[in-house]
Design a protein around this motif. Structure first.
Motif, short mmCIF file in Angstrom:
data_model
loop_
_atom_site.label_atom_id
_atom_site.label_comp_id
_atom_site.label_asym_id
_atom_site.label_seq_id
_atom_site.Cartn_x
_atom_site.Cartn_y
_atom_site.Cartn_z
N SER A 186 68.78 -85.27 20.57
CA SER A 186 69.53 -84.38 21.04
C SER A 186 70.35 -84.61 20.38
CB SER A 186 69.92 -84.70 22.47
OG SER A 186 70.30 -86.49 22.08
N ILE A 187 69.85 -85.49 19.55
CA ILE A 187 71.19 -85.89 18.09
C ILE A 187 70.86 -84.84 16.49
CG2 ILE A 187 69.31 -86.86 16.49
CD1 ILE A 187 71.49 -89.42 16.06
N ASP A 188 69.92 -83.94 16.92
CA ASP A 188 69.50 -83.09 15.85
C ASP A 188 71.00 -81.37 16.81
OD1 ASP A 188 67.95 -84.37 14.12
OD2 ASP A 188 66.27 -83.68 15.57
N ILE A 189 70.53 -82.14 17.91
CA ILE A 189 71.48 -81.13 18.75
C ILE A 189 73.30 -81.32 18.62
CG2 ILE A 189 72.21 -79.75 20.57
CD1 ILE A 189 69.36 -78.60 20.01
N GLN A 190 73.84 -82.47 18.45
CA GLN A 190 74.68 -82.83 18.39
C GLN A 190 75.15 -84.01 18.48
OE1 GLN A 190 77.09 -84.76 20.86
NE2 GLN A 190 78.40 -84.54 19.25
N ARG A 191 75.39 -84.31 16.61
CA ARG A 191 75.53 -85.79 16.60
C ARG A 191 76.73 -86.66 16.59
NH1 ARG A 191 72.32 -87.55 12.67
NH2 ARG A 191 70.98 -85.92 12.72
N LYS A 192 76.76 -87.92 16.85
CA LYS A 192 78.18 -88.98 17.15
C LYS A 192 79.13 -87.91 15.73
CE LYS A 192 79.20 -93.31 18.45
NZ LYS A 192 79.25 -94.83 18.60
N GLY A 193 80.53 -88.12 16.68
CA GLY A 193 81.15 -87.90 15.27
C GLY A 193 81.67 -86.71 14.96
N SER A 194 80.67 -85.09 15.23
CA SER A 194 80.69 -84.01 15.14
C SER A 194 80.82 -83.27 16.17
CB SER A 194 79.46 -83.92 14.03
OG SER A 194 79.13 -81.94 14.02
N ARG A 195 81.31 -82.23 16.80
CA ARG A 195 81.34 -81.17 17.30
C ARG A 195 80.81 -80.54 17.16
NH1 ARG A 195 82.49 -84.14 21.51
NH2 ARG A 195 84.92 -85.54 21.21
N MET A 196 80.21 -79.91 16.18
CA MET A 196 79.26 -78.94 15.75
C MET A 196 77.76 -78.67 17.29
SD MET A 196 80.78 -76.85 14.01
CE MET A 196 79.72 -75.93 13.25
N ILE A 197 77.28 -77.77 17.01
CA ILE A 197 76.49 -77.60 17.85
C ILE A 197 75.19 -76.93 17.77
CG2 ILE A 197 75.47 -76.63 20.56
CD1 ILE A 197 77.52 -79.29 20.57
N ASN A 198 74.15 -77.40 17.32
CA ASN A 198 73.03 -76.32 16.49
C ASN A 198 72.11 -76.18 18.04
OD1 ASN A 198 73.96 -76.95 13.37
ND2 ASN A 198 73.47 -79.19 14.46
N PRO A 199 71.62 -74.77 18.23
CA PRO A 199 70.26 -75.15 19.13
C PRO A 199 69.15 -75.69 18.36
CG PRO A 199 71.69 -72.83 17.80
CD PRO A 199 71.91 -73.83 16.80
N GLY A 200 68.38 -75.63 19.82
CA GLY A 200 67.24 -76.79 19.32
C GLY A 200 66.60 -77.25 20.44
N THR A 201 65.52 -77.59 19.91
CA THR A 201 64.69 -77.95 21.06
C THR A 201 64.65 -80.28 21.49
OG1 THR A 201 63.38 -76.42 21.42
CG2 THR A 201 62.52 -78.31 22.60
N VAL A 202 64.73 -80.05 23.24
CA VAL A 202 64.71 -81.51 22.84
C VAL A 202 63.88 -82.14 24.07
CG1 VAL A 202 66.50 -83.51 23.53
CG2 VAL A 202 67.76 -81.67 22.74
N LYS A 203 63.37 -82.76 23.17
CA LYS A 203 62.06 -83.48 24.01
C LYS A 203 62.16 -84.82 25.05
CE LYS A 203 57.50 -84.75 23.74
NZ LYS A 203 56.46 -83.84 24.35
N VAL A 204 62.36 -84.65 26.63
CA VAL A 204 62.15 -85.61 27.24
C VAL A 204 60.99 -85.97 28.07
CG1 VAL A 204 64.02 -85.58 29.56
CG2 VAL A 204 64.82 -84.15 27.80
N THR A 205 60.87 -87.12 27.96
CA THR A 205 60.20 -88.04 28.36
C THR A 205 59.80 -88.49 29.57
OG1 THR A 205 59.14 -87.13 25.89
CG2 THR A 205 57.46 -89.53 28.07
N ILE A 206 59.92 -88.73 30.41
CA ILE A 206 60.37 -89.85 31.95
C ILE A 206 58.45 -90.32 31.94
CG2 ILE A 206 60.73 -89.56 34.61
CD1 ILE A 206 61.65 -86.80 33.42
N LEU A 207 59.05 -91.66 31.84
CA LEU A 207 57.64 -92.67 31.59
C LEU A 207 57.74 -93.50 32.77
CD1 LEU A 207 58.89 -94.15 28.42
CD2 LEU A 207 57.01 -92.99 28.41
N PRO A 208 56.33 -94.42 32.97
CA PRO A 208 56.33 -94.70 33.80
C PRO A 208 57.54 -95.80 34.66
CG PRO A 208 54.45 -94.48 33.05
CD PRO A 208 54.80 -94.18 31.91
N ALA A 209 57.40 -95.88 36.16
CA ALA A 209 58.55 -97.20 36.18
C ALA A 209 58.41 -98.75 35.33
CB ALA A 209 58.78 -97.25 37.30
N VAL A 210 58.95 -98.98 35.43
CA VAL A 210 58.23 -100.56 34.46
C VAL A 210 59.04 -102.05 35.93
CG1 VAL A 210 59.01 -102.49 33.28
CG2 VAL A 210 58.66 -99.78 32.76
N GLY A 211 58.40 -102.83 36.57
CA GLY A 211 58.70 -103.63 37.36
C GLY A 211 58.61 -104.92 36.22
#
Length: 254
Positions: A186-211
């Motif tokens: 997501s940092i490649d799409i919109q970086r902190k301190g910038s308002r520019m938006i760049n098209p791209g893919t964000v990988k989201v991984t939901i991990l097993p719950a931690v007890g």
């Protein structure tokens, strides 16, 4: 010319962000006040429009790790403003966000967060922090799942920042599992301190719950350190693997 197009594209994206949040404030306050199902449908629609307008694709894996019918705390790393709509597109059902108090003072978005009854984290006052702690435990005990960014703020780079101890202290009383969510790109799409938006893919991984059943008996300091280490390592394993893949691809392409 490319820069002008990028600026126009980014401007349209942010207009969409603000416009739909303003509409959300109106509908949530006037049309369906208190209707959390409608709140969430509106948030998912908002997130969907941002993805479409931004040319942003989500590659989500691990949805089978979402515990059904269980109150949990979702903990995600924080790379961008985009992480909020990413969560809405990734996690179904009802949950509340914990966020630093400063966000609740922001124009438009702060008003929206207060209407949603999201929880501000008071970091400057011990007394207020204690009240927030008790409020969070009470919310979880009444069946509310929580979303929190344990780094406390967005990162300027891909490095996972130090976790805030507050993000783990309440778990010792709430006694729920944590579902780590690794957001990579997501940092490649919109970086902190910038308002520019760049098209791209964000990988989201939901991990097993931690007890944490085996460490509830530790002191608060020891518990926070061990709980933080477990969640941090789970996120690092995914993020470091992603970085290794990017580096290998860069070498091949050069």
């Amino acid at each position: 010319m490319k820069k002008i197009i990028r600026m126009a594209h980014s401007t349209i994206w942010w207009i969409d962000w603000i416009t739909i949040v303003l509409l959300g404030i109106f509908f949530d306050s006037v049309i369906w006040p208190g209707n959390r199902k409608m709140y969430r449908k509106a948030e998912v629609f908002w997130a969907w429009t941002l993805m479409k307008l931004g040319g942003i694709k989500l590659d989500v894996t691990g949805r089978e790790n979402l515990p059904p019918n269980e109150t949990v705390v979702y903990m995600a790393n924080h790379q961008s403003d985009l992480d909020w709509p990413i969560i809405f597109m990734t996690i179904p059902g009802q949950y509340l966000f914990l966020a630093k108090k400063e966000l609740f003072d922001a124009p438009v978005f702060g008003t929206y967060m207060r209407i949603q009854k999201y929880v501000p984290i008071e970091r400057d006052s011990i007394r207020k922090s204690l009240k927030t702690y008790k409020d969070i435990v009470a919310l979880i005990e009444s069946g509310n799942s929580i979303v929190i960014y344990p780094e406390g703020t967005r990162s300027y780079n891909r490095q996972l920042q130090k976790f805030k101890s507050f993000s783990f202290a309440f778990l010792q009383d709430a006694r729920v599992r944590v579902v780590p969510i690794a957001i990579d790109g997501s940092i490649d799409i919109q970086r902190k301190g910038s308002r520019m938006i760049n098209p791209g893919t964000v990988k989201v991984t939901i991990l097993p719950a931690v007890g944490f059943d085996d460490i509830y008996g530790l002191s608060t300091k020891e518990f926070c350190a061990e709980a933080s280490a477990r969640v941090r390592q789970a996120l690092l394993d995914v993020l470091e693997k992603g970085e290794a893949i990017r580096q290998a691809e860069a070498i091949i392409a050069s």
